[in-house]
Design an enzyme around this catalytic site. Structure first.
Site, PDB file in Angstrom:
ATOM      1  N   ARG A  37       0.346  -1.285   0.090  1.00  0.00           N
ATOM      2  CA  ARG A  37      -0.004   0.161  -0.156  1.00  0.00           C
ATOM      3  C   ARG A  37       1.045   0.996   0.060  1.00  0.00           C
ATOM      4  NH1 ARG A  37      -5.132  -1.445   4.215  1.00  0.00           N
ATOM      5  NH2 ARG A  37      -6.848  -2.372   1.821  1.00  0.00           N
ATOM      6  N   LYS A 202     -13.348  -9.347   7.779  1.00  0.00           N
ATOM      7  CA  LYS A 202     -14.928  -8.000   8.141  1.00  0.00           C
ATOM      8  C   LYS A 202     -15.927  -8.503   7.458  1.00  0.00           C
ATOM      9  CE  LYS A 202     -11.052  -4.744   7.919  1.00  0.00           C
ATOM     10  NZ  LYS A 202     -10.149  -3.678   7.034  1.00  0.00           N
ATOM     11  N   GLY A 360      -6.536  -5.373   1.428  1.00  0.00           N
ATOM     12  CA  GLY A 360      -5.080  -4.789   2.064  1.00  0.00           C
ATOM     13  C   GLY A 360      -4.675  -6.451   2.119  1.00  0.00           C
ATOM     14  N   GLY A 384     -13.131  -3.698   0.679  1.00  0.00           N
ATOM     15  CA  GLY A 384     -14.246  -3.941   1.313  1.00  0.00           C
ATOM     16  C   GLY A 384     -14.740  -2.768   0.233  1.00  0.00           C
TER      17      GLY A 384
HETATM   18  N1  ADP Z   1     -10.839 -17.936   9.565  1.00  0.00           N
HETATM   19  C1  ADP Z   1     -10.688 -17.042  10.027  1.00  0.00           C
HETATM   20  N2  ADP Z   1     -11.396 -17.132  11.216  1.00  0.00           N
HETATM   21  C2  ADP Z   1     -10.395 -15.877  11.586  1.00  0.00           C
HETATM   22  N3  ADP Z   1      -9.783 -14.906  10.854  1.00  0.00           N
HETATM   23  C3  ADP Z   1      -9.638 -15.614   9.584  1.00  0.00           C
HETATM   24  C4  ADP Z   1     -10.057 -16.408   8.951  1.00  0.00           C
HETATM   25  N4  ADP Z   1      -9.716 -16.549   7.974  1.00  0.00           N
HETATM   26  C5  ADP Z   1      -8.872 -15.129   7.485  1.00  0.00           C
HETATM   27  N5  ADP Z   1      -8.620 -14.893   8.659  1.00  0.00           N
HETATM   28  C6  ADP Z   1      -7.846 -13.267   8.551  1.00  0.00           C
HETATM   29  O1  ADP Z   1      -9.036 -12.246   7.851  1.00  0.00           O
HETATM   30  C7  ADP Z   1      -7.989 -11.555   7.592  1.00  0.00           C
HETATM   31  C8  ADP Z   1      -7.572 -10.554   6.498  1.00  0.00           C
HETATM   32  O2  ADP Z   1      -9.779  -9.648   6.351  1.00  0.00           O
HETATM   33  P1  ADP Z   1     -10.398  -8.941   5.361  1.00  0.00           P
HETATM   34  O3  ADP Z   1      -9.324  -7.609   6.424  1.00  0.00           O
HETATM   35  O4  ADP Z   1     -11.885  -8.931   5.052  1.00  0.00           O
HETATM   36  O5  ADP Z   1      -9.406  -9.177   4.123  1.00  0.00           O
HETATM   37  P2  ADP Z   1      -8.651  -8.027   3.479  1.00  0.00           P
HETATM   38  O6  ADP Z   1      -8.187  -6.913   3.713  1.00  0.00           O
HETATM   39  O7  ADP Z   1      -8.321  -8.836   1.873  1.00  0.00           O
HETATM   40  O8  ADP Z   1      -9.940  -7.455   2.410  1.00  0.00           O
HETATM   41  C9  ADP Z   1      -7.082 -12.190   7.265  1.00  0.00           C
HETATM   42  O9  ADP Z   1      -6.033 -11.452   8.901  1.00  0.00           O
HETATM   43  C10 ADP Z   1      -7.104 -13.608   8.501  1.00  0.00           C
HETATM   44  O10 ADP Z   1      -6.283 -13.920   9.633  1.00  0.00           O
HETATM   45  O1  X15 Z   2      -7.844  -2.395   5.409  1.00  0.00           O
HETATM   46  C1  X15 Z   2      -8.776  -1.834   4.372  1.00  0.00           C
HETATM   47  O2  X15 Z   2      -9.983  -2.285   3.904  1.00  0.00           O
HETATM   48  P1  X15 Z   2     -10.123  -3.805   3.336  1.00  0.00           P
HETATM   49  O3  X15 Z   2      -9.355  -4.702   4.543  1.00  0.00           O
HETATM   50  O4  X15 Z   2     -11.117  -3.834   3.102  1.00  0.00           O
HETATM   51  O5  X15 Z   2      -8.963  -3.954   2.699  1.00  0.00           O
HETATM   52  C2  X15 Z   2      -9.249  -0.243   4.598  1.00  0.00           C
HETATM   53  O6  X15 Z   2      -7.877   0.357   5.309  1.00  0.00           O
HETATM   54  C3  X15 Z   2      -9.843   0.197   5.435  1.00  0.00           C
HETATM   55  O7  X15 Z   2      -9.976   0.628   6.557  1.00  0.00           O
HETATM   56  P2  X15 Z   2     -11.536   0.175   7.489  1.00  0.00           P
HETATM   57  O8  X15 Z   2     -12.279  -1.503   7.098  1.00  0.00           O
HETATM   58  O9  X15 Z   2     -10.517  -0.621   8.808  1.00  0.00           O
HETATM   59  O10 X15 Z   2     -12.375   0.911   7.149  1.00  0.00           O
END
Ligand code: ADP
Ligand code: X15
Length: 403
Positions: A37, A202, A360, A384
């Site tokens: 990033r 998330k 991320g 997101g």
């Molecule tokens: N089964 C699970 N239980 C808890 N955490 C998980 C699980 N599978 C994946 N994760 C966690 O999800 C996190 C990423 O989720 P998220 O922020 O939604 O993705 P991104 O940043 O790609 O949008 C990672 O840190 C990973 O460890």
């Molecule tokens: O990591 C982020 O989003 P992402 O996990 O959906 O890629 C962005 O930095 C937004 O962070 P936020 O979901 O705490 O507002």
């Protein structure tokens, strides 16, 4: 939307330019485990600095609770930005206080500063327009011009994303322009079969996108922390896994509509479980076992897709023409739970599909697990943000950049 090139043509020498970046990088203590990033916003920051702007870079990191918290300091990101730019980057230890004002006042033309984590101030994320506006007023005092380039946060109606650009002449940076350009293709002429892979942690933020995907995608593959709400909705035990209990009726409705519409919903057939969430610092052995998805023991936590699921998901991606993937398939940060994420990444590398990996952590996972970024069609810095863009939602941080 005015772009940074228009700003550069107008001239920026001597101007204070506020760059809202997304420097929300994964950290192990103060060590950045993936700097994607930061690299993503470099073209914007470097170009502005070269043109003689006094560049004030701002971002959030993690989800601190509206007060300073050293665990969420942007200092490591500022240091890394300096290394990548090959220049000294000043760092302000607050957001709109004495340190920020002095740091910005001390900038010479062409110099770059980073101010501390915007979420250390409760005004950044407040739902109250006046509180957010008051914080945006203070931020506006630090700059003459605003450049929005934090694509990963454009879906957030936050002071620095939404309210600040209304107070300053505003432009879109190079990263936002690139991200929107690629994602636009997925909303218009998507090649089919179109498969979407959703995982991550998330869950409450991202479950709602399925409502839209049912109208758009041919196949939806669910993994990561998202899977257990689906398994529970099918009546299975999920132990102590991540669960969005209040969403179970919605998920049951998604499964019903998918069947009605002929959208293929693919859920894990086996999962890797452990007694507790693993220690990501020590990476101590977590005692994983693989169990059938419909036979999870109570008291165990689902932390990755199992090997049969990995084969199944690879087969569902092999003949897709377009794939969008957000959210790791497991807790990939621990070696015991990285195989599911690795398997999906490998399937995308092996498939001729145009693949977009967003988020991320998803983007970081692909790089940390050793995949070549160029083997994917596009790696988006926003999870997101890209999901909400694909949904056709108005994104506050993009709307605010419109004229
Ligand atoms: N089964 C699970 N239980 C808890 N955490 C998980 C699980 N599978 C994946 N994760 C966690 O999800 C996190 C990423 O989720 P998220 O922020 O939604 O993705 P991104 O940043 O790609 O949008 C990672 O840190 C990973 O460890
Ligand atoms: O990591 C982020 O989003 P992402 O996990 O959906 O890629 C962005 O930095 C937004 O962070 P936020 O979901 O705490 O507002």
């Amino acid at each position: 939307m005015k772009t940074i090139d228009e700003l550069l043509a107008e001239g920026v020498a001597g101007k204070r330019v506020f760059v809202r970046a997304d420097l929300n990088v994964p950290l192990d203590g103060t060590t950045i485990t993936d700097d994607g990033r930061i690299r993503a916003v470099l073209p914007t920051v470097a170009k502005l600095a070269e043109a003689g702007a006094r560049v004030v870079v701002a971002s959030h990191l993690g989800r601190p609770k509206g007060a300073p918290d050293p665990a969420f300091s942007l200092a490591p990101a500022a240091a890394r930005l300096g290394e990548l730019l090959g220049a000294d980057v000043a760092f302000a230890t607050d957001t709109v206080g004495e340190s920020a004002r002095a740091t910005v006042a001390g900038l010479a033309d062409g110099q770059v500063a980073v101010i501390e984590n915007l979420r250390f101030n409760p005004g950044e994320t407040s739902k109250d327009d006046a509180e957010r506006g008051a914080f945006a007023d203070r931020l506006a005092e630090l700059a003459d011009v605003y450049v929005g380039d934090g694509f990963g946060a454009v879906h957030r109606k936050h002071a620095s994303v939404f309210d600040l650009p209304a107070r300053l002449p505003h432009y879109a940076g190079y990263l936002i322009a690139t991200e929107v350009g690629v994602l636009k293709k997925l909303t218009t002429d998507v090649q089919r079969p179109y498969a979407v892979v959703l995982g991550g942690a998330k869950v409450s933020d991202k479950l709602g996108v399925i409502d839209h995907l049912l109208e758009r995608a041919d196949r939806i593959l669910i993994g990561g922390g998202m899977a257990y709400t689906f398994l529970k909705a099918q009546g299975h035990e999920v132990g102590s896994s991540l669960l969005q209990e209040d969403q179970i009726p919605a998920v049951q409705e998604y499964l019903r509509r998918a069947e009605e519409k002929g959208v293929e919903f693919v859920l894990p057939v086996d999962v890797v479980v452990a007694p507790a969430f693993p220690d990501l610092k020590t990476k101590a052995p977590a005692h994983p076992t693989t169990v059938a998805a419909d036979a999870m023991p109570a008291g165990q936590m689902g932390l990755d897709n199992g090997p049969e699921t990995n084969k199944l998901y690879a087969s569902k991606l092999a003949d897709a023409a377009t794939v969008f993937w957000n959210g790791p398939m497991g807790v990939f940060e621990h070696p015991d739970f990285a195989d599911g994420t690795r398997a999906v990444a490998q399937a995308l590398v092996d498939s001729p599909a145009f693949s977009v990996v967003g988020g991320g952590d998803s983007a970081a996972a692909v790089r940390i697990l050793g995949f070549d970024e160029n083997a994917f069609g596009h790696i988006s810095t926003g999870g997101g943000a890209s999901l909400e863009y694909l949904e056709g939602k108005t994104l506050p941080g993009l709307a605010a950049l419109e004229d």
